[in-house]
Design an enzyme around this catalytic site. Structure first.
Site, PDB file in Angstrom:
ATOM      1  N   ASP A  31       0.875  -1.178   0.000  1.00  0.00           N
ATOM      2  CA  ASP A  31       0.000   0.000   0.000  1.00  0.00           C
ATOM      3  C   ASP A  31       0.912   1.227   0.000  1.00  0.00           C
ATOM      4  OD1 ASP A  31      -1.866   2.112   0.931  1.00  0.00           O
ATOM      5  OD2 ASP A  31      -3.219   0.438   1.281  1.00  0.00           O
ATOM      6  N   ALA A  73      -5.941  -2.025  -4.317  1.00  0.00           N
ATOM      7  CA  ALA A  73      -5.347  -0.687  -4.458  1.00  0.00           C
ATOM      8  C   ALA A  73      -5.859  -0.054  -5.745  1.00  0.00           C
ATOM      9  CB  ALA A  73      -3.826  -0.793  -4.500  1.00  0.00           C
ATOM     10  N   TYR A 141     -13.164   6.536 -14.503  1.00  0.00           N
ATOM     11  CA  TYR A 141     -12.997   5.502 -13.461  1.00  0.00           C
ATOM     12  C   TYR A 141     -13.668   4.192 -13.905  1.00  0.00           C
ATOM     13  CZ  TYR A 141     -14.031   3.053  -9.027  1.00  0.00           C
ATOM     14  OH  TYR A 141     -14.174   2.111  -8.031  1.00  0.00           O
ATOM     15  N   GLY A 267     -23.904  13.948 -13.990  1.00  0.00           N
ATOM     16  CA  GLY A 267     -23.361  12.613 -14.251  1.00  0.00           C
ATOM     17  C   GLY A 267     -23.727  11.593 -13.178  1.00  0.00           C
TER      18      GLY A 267
HETATM   19  N1  LIG Z   1     -15.938   1.765  -1.537  1.00  0.00           N
HETATM   20  C1  LIG Z   1     -16.794   1.314  -2.434  1.00  0.00           C
HETATM   21  O1  LIG Z   1     -18.022   1.468  -2.294  1.00  0.00           O
HETATM   22  C2  LIG Z   1     -16.280   0.577  -3.661  1.00  0.00           C
HETATM   23  C3  LIG Z   1     -17.230   0.180  -4.621  1.00  0.00           C
HETATM   24  C4  LIG Z   1     -16.775  -0.501  -5.745  1.00  0.00           C
HETATM   25  C5  LIG Z   1     -15.428  -0.800  -5.895  1.00  0.00           C
HETATM   26  N2  LIG Z   1     -14.526  -0.386  -4.952  1.00  0.00           N
HETATM   27  C6  LIG Z   1     -13.117  -0.712  -5.158  1.00  0.00           C
HETATM   28  O2  LIG Z   1     -12.597  -1.319  -3.976  1.00  0.00           O
HETATM   29  C7  LIG Z   1     -11.201  -1.007  -3.855  1.00  0.00           C
HETATM   30  C8  LIG Z   1     -10.912  -0.430  -2.475  1.00  0.00           C
HETATM   31  O3  LIG Z   1     -11.649   0.777  -2.322  1.00  0.00           O
HETATM   32  P1  LIG Z   1     -11.815   1.513  -0.910  1.00  0.00           P
HETATM   33  O4  LIG Z   1     -13.162   2.135  -0.899  1.00  0.00           O
HETATM   34  O5  LIG Z   1     -11.411   0.597   0.171  1.00  0.00           O
HETATM   35  O6  LIG Z   1     -10.761   2.708  -1.080  1.00  0.00           O
HETATM   36  P2  LIG Z   1      -9.511   3.161  -0.190  1.00  0.00           P
HETATM   37  O7  LIG Z   1      -9.007   4.423  -0.800  1.00  0.00           O
HETATM   38  O8  LIG Z   1      -9.860   3.172   1.260  1.00  0.00           O
HETATM   39  O9  LIG Z   1      -8.486   1.980  -0.436  1.00  0.00           O
HETATM   40  C9  LIG Z   1      -7.535   1.975  -1.481  1.00  0.00           C
HETATM   41  C10 LIG Z   1      -6.183   1.637  -0.863  1.00  0.00           C
HETATM   42  O10 LIG Z   1      -5.235   1.510  -1.919  1.00  0.00           O
HETATM   43  C11 LIG Z   1      -4.076   2.312  -1.619  1.00  0.00           C
HETATM   44  N3  LIG Z   1      -3.555   2.742  -2.924  1.00  0.00           N
HETATM   45  C12 LIG Z   1      -4.143   3.562  -3.820  1.00  0.00           C
HETATM   46  N4  LIG Z   1      -3.377   3.684  -4.922  1.00  0.00           N
HETATM   47  C13 LIG Z   1      -2.279   2.902  -4.711  1.00  0.00           C
HETATM   48  C14 LIG Z   1      -1.135   2.606  -5.485  1.00  0.00           C
HETATM   49  N5  LIG Z   1      -0.952   3.137  -6.712  1.00  0.00           N
HETATM   50  N6  LIG Z   1      -0.206   1.770  -4.965  1.00  0.00           N
HETATM   51  C15 LIG Z   1      -0.369   1.224  -3.728  1.00  0.00           C
HETATM   52  N7  LIG Z   1      -1.433   1.482  -2.950  1.00  0.00           N
HETATM   53  C16 LIG Z   1      -2.385   2.308  -3.439  1.00  0.00           C
HETATM   54  C17 LIG Z   1      -4.572   3.446  -0.735  1.00  0.00           C
HETATM   55  O11 LIG Z   1      -3.571   3.999   0.082  1.00  0.00           O
HETATM   56  C18 LIG Z   1      -5.655   2.726   0.082  1.00  0.00           C
HETATM   57  O12 LIG Z   1      -5.102   2.132   1.232  1.00  0.00           O
HETATM   58  C19 LIG Z   1     -10.868  -0.060  -5.009  1.00  0.00           C
HETATM   59  O13 LIG Z   1     -10.312  -0.819  -6.064  1.00  0.00           O
HETATM   60  C20 LIG Z   1     -12.220   0.488  -5.410  1.00  0.00           C
HETATM   61  O14 LIG Z   1     -12.249   0.888  -6.757  1.00  0.00           O
HETATM   62  C21 LIG Z   1     -14.924   0.311  -3.837  1.00  0.00           C
END
Ligand SMILES: NC(=O)c1ccc[n+]([C@@H]2O[C@H](COP(=O)([O-])OP(=O)(O)OC[C@H]3O[C@@H](n4cnc5c(N)ncnc54)[C@H](O)[C@@H]3O)[C@@H](O)[C@H]2O)c1
Length: 307
Positions: A31, A73, A141, A267
């Site tokens: 991360d 991530a 996205y 959007g």
């Molecule tokens: N939260 C939702 O409702 C939701 C819905 C659909 C999909 N998602 C997907 O679930 C996943 C997690 O989302 P989340 O809501 O927990 O978000 P979040 O931002 O809390 O978690 C993402 C994590 O990835 C890390 N990160 C980001 N870019 C990085 C990189 N380039 N290298 C290393 N680490 C990196 C961040 O520091 C963070 O800890 C994502 O792929 C998101 O697209 C989330």
């Protein structure tokens, strides 16, 4: 099993890590802490603070003898993806592709990918959306998630890498960032805890499918099954209006706070709800947390964070 969770210090990733560790797996997290937090990290993980784009990630796969990658991530902001689509492409497409290539090079058996239902299906044609609903992303996205999904399917066909694509609805629960543009539950909890009015964009009749993060973590445990390959929706199948959600949260807060309404955000989808029958049929998964119960737990989390 030796599992690498990317984004394991983030909202959803941190819950998945806890579930995997509880089930007896050995977990490595990478991360870059761009939004993740060290305090969310389970102390039993091997943690590397590194970007998924860094070529040294392949060394970690090798030295930790990773068997399964669970890839969470990502650049998660829709508006950031509109403002800077290239950054989004780098994180969400190139980053995923690099991991897939390393997975194949270092003998990883399985790759689980966090995708999006809402961002994928766009303005829905039928309700709830099953996996065969047309993919019509409305943002960079959604486009990059779709492209990454296609790469997973390609790696499955070309290299026999076992790939699992999980399309989430709107996930909520402890550890969610309350300062982003999405994550309405976290945002409203934070506002209410701080005695501020929740602000609804539009008339509040727009609907979303809210799923608890603990149900999502459980699904990620079931997804480790070698038989679990392909695309699966994870949601509740229940449409909840933002007005109802807000009413519940205000009631839980036990505060006499009015709701504010602002202009519709351009959007924004009107209705979003997912059909999870496919994953239920294959892996006996169903959402266990009732919305109202999950909201109480989440509100209490944000209240405790403040004190
Ligand atoms: N939260 C939702 O409702 C939701 C819905 C659909 C999909 N998602 C997907 O679930 C996943 C997690 O989302 P989340 O809501 O927990 O978000 P979040 O931002 O809390 O978690 C993402 C994590 O990835 C890390 N990160 C980001 N870019 C990085 C990189 N380039 N290298 C290393 N680490 C990196 C961040 O520091 C963070 O800890 C994502 O792929 C998101 O697209 C989330």
């Amino acid at each position: 099993m030796n599992i690498l969770v990317t984004g394991g210090a983030g909202f959803i990733g941190s819950h998945i890590v806890n579930t995997y560790i509880k089930a007896g797996h050995r977990v490595t997290v990478i991360d870059n802490l761009s939004s993740g937090k060290l305090q969310f990290l389970n102390p039993k993980v091997n943690f590397y603070e590194i970007d998924i784009l860094n070529p040294d990630v392949s060394e970690i796969l090798k030295s930790e003898k990773i068997e399964t990658i669970n890839h969470h991530a990502a650049q998660i902001s829709v508006s950031e993806s509109v403002a800077d689509p290239l950054f989004d492409v780098n994180s969400n497409i190139i980053g995923t592709l690099q991991l897939l290539q390393s997975a194949v090079s270092f003998g990883v058996n399985k790759f689980i990918f966090a995708s999006t239902g809402g961002g994928m299906y766009g303005e829905q044609i039928f309700f709830p959306a099953s996996e065969d609903h047309p993919c019509q992303p409305l943002s960079p996205y959604g486009i990059s998630k779709l492209c990454a999904e296609n790469y997973l399917t390609y790696f499955f066909t070309k290299y026999g890498l076992s790939t699992t694509i999980l399309r989430y609805s709107n996930v909520f629960g402890p550890h969610q960032n309350p300062y982003g543009e999405a994550g309405v539950v976290a945002i409203f909890c934070e506002r209410l805890v701080n005695n501020k009015k929740p602000l609804i964009y539009g008339d509040g009749k727009q609907t979303r499918d809210f799923i608890s993060v603990s149900d999502i973590a459980q699904a990620n445990l079931l997804a480790l099954d070698p038989a679990c390959t392909g695309i699966f929706n994870l949601g509740t199948g229940i449409e909840t209006s933002i007005n109802y959600l807000t009413k519940c949260l205000v009631k839980i807060s036990n505060k006499n706070i009015a709701t504010e309404y602002g202009p519709v955000r351009s959007g924004e989808q009107r209705r979003s709800v997912l059909d999870y029958k496919k994953f239920h049929k294959g892996f006996a998964w169903k959402p266990e947390v009732q919305l109202e119960q999950g909201l109480v737990e989440t509100y209490n989390y944000f209240q405790n964070e403040r004190s």
